[in-house]
Design a protein around this motif. Structure first.
Motif, PDB file in Angstrom:
ATOM      1  N   GLY A 185      57.361  41.400  38.173  1.00 15.44           N
ATOM      2  CA  GLY A 185      57.812  41.126  36.811  1.00 15.44           C
ATOM      3  C   GLY A 185      58.774  39.957  36.721  1.00 15.44           C
ATOM      4  N   ALA A 186      59.301  39.537  37.879  1.00 18.26           N
ATOM      5  CA  ALA A 186      60.217  38.395  37.882  1.00 18.26           C
ATOM      6  C   ALA A 186      59.433  37.089  37.804  1.00 18.26           C
ATOM      7  CB  ALA A 186      61.073  38.420  39.145  1.00 18.26           C
ATOM      8  N   GLU A 187      60.121  36.036  37.377  1.00 22.00           N
ATOM      9  CA  GLU A 187      59.530  34.699  37.348  1.00 22.00           C
ATOM     10  C   GLU A 187      60.445  33.779  38.148  1.00 22.00           C
ATOM     11  OE1 GLU A 187      58.882  33.483  33.348  1.00 22.00           O
ATOM     12  OE2 GLU A 187      57.571  35.173  32.857  1.00 22.00           O
ATOM     13  N   PRO A 188      60.330  33.817  39.497  1.00 22.86           N
ATOM     14  CA  PRO A 188      61.273  33.081  40.339  1.00 22.86           C
ATOM     15  C   PRO A 188      61.127  31.576  40.198  1.00 22.86           C
ATOM     16  CG  PRO A 188      59.490  33.948  41.661  1.00 22.86           C
ATOM     17  CD  PRO A 188      59.324  34.551  40.285  1.00 22.86           C
ATOM     18  N   PHE A 189      62.251  30.894  40.355  1.00 24.14           N
ATOM     19  CA  PHE A 189      62.266  29.435  40.350  1.00 24.14           C
ATOM     20  C   PHE A 189      61.416  28.901  41.495  1.00 24.14           C
ATOM     21  CE2 PHE A 189      64.366  25.771  42.416  1.00 24.14           C
ATOM     22  CZ  PHE A 189      64.181  24.814  41.446  1.00 24.14           C
ATOM     23  N   ALA A 190      61.493  29.557  42.622  1.00 22.87           N
ATOM     24  CA  ALA A 190      60.696  29.177  43.797  1.00 22.87           C
ATOM     25  C   ALA A 190      60.421  30.442  44.604  1.00 22.87           C
ATOM     26  CB  ALA A 190      61.433  28.144  44.645  1.00 22.87           C
ATOM     27  N   GLY A 191      59.378  30.406  45.448  1.00 22.04           N
ATOM     28  CA  GLY A 191      59.031  31.567  46.257  1.00 22.04           C
ATOM     29  C   GLY A 191      57.993  32.442  45.579  1.00 22.04           C
ATOM     30  N   SER A 192      57.591  33.508  46.274  1.00 17.97           N
ATOM     31  CA  SER A 192      56.524  34.399  45.801  1.00 17.97           C
ATOM     32  C   SER A 192      57.053  35.811  45.619  1.00 17.97           C
ATOM     33  CB  SER A 192      55.357  34.413  46.808  1.00 17.97           C
ATOM     34  OG  SER A 192      54.881  33.107  47.037  1.00 17.97           O
ATOM     35  N   ILE A 193      56.391  36.560  44.733  1.00 19.17           N
ATOM     36  CA  ILE A 193      56.754  37.951  44.491  1.00 19.17           C
ATOM     37  C   ILE A 193      56.645  38.743  45.788  1.00 19.17           C
ATOM     38  CG2 ILE A 193      56.173  40.064  43.219  1.00 19.17           C
ATOM     39  CD1 ILE A 193      57.330  37.896  41.453  1.00 19.17           C
ATOM     40  N   GLY A 194      57.673  39.516  46.085  1.00 20.72           N
ATOM     41  CA  GLY A 194      57.654  40.404  47.239  1.00 20.72           C
ATOM     42  C   GLY A 194      57.951  39.750  48.561  1.00 20.72           C
ATOM     43  N   LYS A 195      58.190  38.451  48.597  1.00 15.08           N
ATOM     44  CA  LYS A 195      58.457  37.763  49.859  1.00 15.08           C
ATOM     45  C   LYS A 195      59.861  37.145  49.844  1.00 15.08           C
ATOM     46  CE  LYS A 195      53.668  36.573  50.976  1.00 15.08           C
ATOM     47  NZ  LYS A 195      52.741  35.454  51.321  1.00 15.08           N
ATOM     48  N   LEU A 196      60.547  37.295  50.995  1.00 13.91           N
ATOM     49  CA  LEU A 196      61.881  36.721  51.108  1.00 13.91           C
ATOM     50  C   LEU A 196      61.781  35.203  51.059  1.00 13.91           C
ATOM     51  CD1 LEU A 196      64.897  37.323  51.604  1.00 13.91           C
ATOM     52  CD2 LEU A 196      64.433  36.996  54.043  1.00 13.91           C
ATOM     53  N   HIS A 197      62.597  34.600  50.199  1.00 11.26           N
ATOM     54  CA  HIS A 197      62.572  33.146  50.041  1.00 11.26           C
ATOM     55  C   HIS A 197      63.935  32.576  50.412  1.00 11.26           C
ATOM     56  CE1 HIS A 197      61.639  29.199  48.435  1.00 11.26           C
ATOM     57  NE2 HIS A 197      62.784  29.242  47.743  1.00 11.26           N
ATOM     58  N   VAL A 198      63.913  31.464  51.099  1.00 10.73           N
ATOM     59  CA  VAL A 198      65.142  30.744  51.452  1.00 10.73           C
ATOM     60  C   VAL A 198      65.140  29.425  50.696  1.00 10.73           C
ATOM     61  CG1 VAL A 198      66.503  29.716  53.300  1.00 10.73           C
ATOM     62  CG2 VAL A 198      65.174  31.791  53.747  1.00 10.73           C
ATOM     63  N   GLU A 199      66.177  29.202  49.909  1.00  8.20           N
ATOM     64  CA  GLU A 199      66.276  28.009  49.061  1.00  8.20           C
ATOM     65  C   GLU A 199      67.526  27.203  49.433  1.00  8.20           C
ATOM     66  OE1 GLU A 199      65.320  25.262  46.115  1.00  8.20           O
ATOM     67  OE2 GLU A 199      64.128  26.991  46.761  1.00  8.20           O
ATOM     68  N   PRO A 200      67.369  25.919  49.743  1.00 11.75           N
ATOM     69  CA  PRO A 200      68.561  25.067  49.946  1.00 11.75           C
ATOM     70  C   PRO A 200      69.389  25.021  48.653  1.00 11.75           C
ATOM     71  CG  PRO A 200      66.563  23.980  50.712  1.00 11.75           C
ATOM     72  CD  PRO A 200      66.125  25.172  49.911  1.00 11.75           C
ATOM     73  N   GLU A 201      70.627  25.455  48.738  1.00 13.98           N
ATOM     74  CA  GLU A 201      71.487  25.507  47.554  1.00 13.98           C
ATOM     75  C   GLU A 201      72.819  24.803  47.830  1.00 13.98           C
ATOM     76  OE1 GLU A 201      70.095  29.685  45.416  1.00 13.98           O
ATOM     77  OE2 GLU A 201      72.031  29.589  46.450  1.00 13.98           O
ATOM     78  N   VAL A 202      73.508  24.509  46.747  1.00 16.13           N
ATOM     79  CA  VAL A 202      74.880  24.039  46.847  1.00 16.13           C
ATOM     80  C   VAL A 202      75.761  24.942  45.995  1.00 16.13           C
ATOM     81  CG1 VAL A 202      74.214  21.641  47.253  1.00 16.13           C
ATOM     82  CG2 VAL A 202      74.644  22.418  44.920  1.00 16.13           C
TER      83      VAL A 202
END
Length: 373
Positions: A185-202
């Motif tokens: 039900g989420a609409e992530p900025f990046a990555g896929s539903i149900g999978k751990l996502h690592v995003e470069p952030e500041v």
């Protein structure tokens, strides 16, 4: 330009001179008579509200009066229309004219009564004479994708965050990795539903004064790409700003007390002043406090003032000032009428920025009760 109502006008006024900065406990500020829930096309700005001023408002078609001195300073025991005060309120109500009072909050506000007096006297390098309000300062830390960091910083500083002293657009950025797993039900900025996502952030950090918290948070939410924004607010010990009564600063050139007294008369348009001190003494550092400033002579002396400009000076207070070597110039209480044109001009500019169709008129009447002969 669009039509406006009283609520909008006062909301703008209080963004400049909020009630919370009032220097007197129980100060009867705010709406005193009538309602703000109505259309307003003309506002009369006045020092006091008396019957003559109300007649002026009626003649000029004003639906709202903004006054410095509250028309109701103490609780009313009754409201009889056979008394001068009762007749005043009766006329206001019959003509549907609202009255809003801004008293010590307008004294304290930047660009308010005391700054207007200091401007008129050409006092330079000025500071607050009697601190009375310190605004809380926060640090806002937001985690955002690297690709959106610049846009976020611009939005935050555009909303007023990141001001430190004489510097604007101040921020600090550190890099790292953000991790999340989006659920169904989420609409992530990046990555896929149900999978751990690592995003470069500041992590973007800025300071935010209490008065701008909501505005800055709106800017953050409107700019940030995530559905759920990760951020922290930390209350800082350092105050964002110290505000208060009176101002103290220096003259461009030193002058004798007599010459300065003449300068006060000319600049504040009064026929006479009362002076304490040797007229041949030289003065450079000047404190000014509009209205009744008797209780602040010690503050003026401690601040290093050579001369103190204030009104309603009591006999024994004048003797105390003389004894401590503080010169005083008393031009009267009514010099606060300088706020009429000052507030009218300020509010006209603020409302024009918001494209509001309203006129601000400075009362042409003097409410000075004294005559000088």
């Amino acid at each position: 330009m669009k039509q406006t109502n009283g609520q909008q006008i006062i909301q703008i006024f209080e963004s400049w001179s909020p009630k919370k900065i009032a220097a007197m406990d129980g100060d009867p500020i705010g709406l005193a008579v009538g309602t703000l829930n109505k259309a307003v096309t003309k506002v009369l700005v006045t020092l006091d509200v008396n019957l003559a001023v109300v007649d002026e408002a009626i003649e000029k078609g004003c639906e709202l009066i903004i006054a410095h001195h509250p028309p109701i300073f103490r609780k009313l025991a009754n409201l009889r229309t056979d008394t001068p005060q009762g007749q005043l309120f009766e006329k206001l109500i019959k003509h549907d004219i609202a009255v809003y009072a801004a008293h010590t909050n307008l004294d304290v506000a930047d660009g308010g009564v005391n700054d207007l007096l200091a401007d008129a006297l050409d006092i330079q390098q000025r500071e607050v004479l009697v601190p009375s309000y310190k605004e809380t300062l926060y640090k806002l830390a937001i985690f955002v994708p690297e690709s959106h960091a610049d846009a976020l910083r611009q939005a935050l500083t555009g909303a007023g965050a990141g001001s430190i002293g004489l510097y604007e657009a101040c921020s600090f950025t550190s890099t790292g990795e953000g991790r999340y797993k989006a659920q169904q039900g989420a609409e992530p900025f990046a990555g896929s539903i149900g999978k751990l996502h690592v995003e470069p952030e500041v992590k973007v950090e800025v300071v935010v004064p209490d008065s701008l918290k909501n505005k800055v948070l709106r800017a953050m939410y409107n700019t940030h790409p995530y559905e759920e924004v990760a951020f922290d607010f930390f209350k800082l010990e350092t105050a964002a700003k110290t505000m208060g009564l009176g101002r103290i600063g220096t003259l461009k050139n030193s002058m004798t007390l007599q010459a300065f007294a003449e300068h006060v008369k000319t600049s504040l348009h009064v026929p006479t002043v009362r002076v304490v001190g040797d007229l041949q003494d030289m003065v450079t550092k000047v404190a000014v406090l509009g209205g009744d400033g008797n209780k602040y002579i010690q503050a003026a002396k401690r601040a290093g003032a050579d001369v103190y400009v204030t009104g309603d000076l009591y006999f024994h207070v004048a003797q105390d000032a003389e004894a401590m070597g503080l010169h005083v110039v008393d031009p009267g209480h009514h010099v606060e009428s300088i706020m009429k044109q000052g507030v009218a001009s300020k509010m006209a500019a603020l409302c024009a920025e918001k494209q509001l169709q309203v006129s601000f008129l400075s009362s042409e009447l003097s409410t000075e009760p004294f005559q000088f002969i």
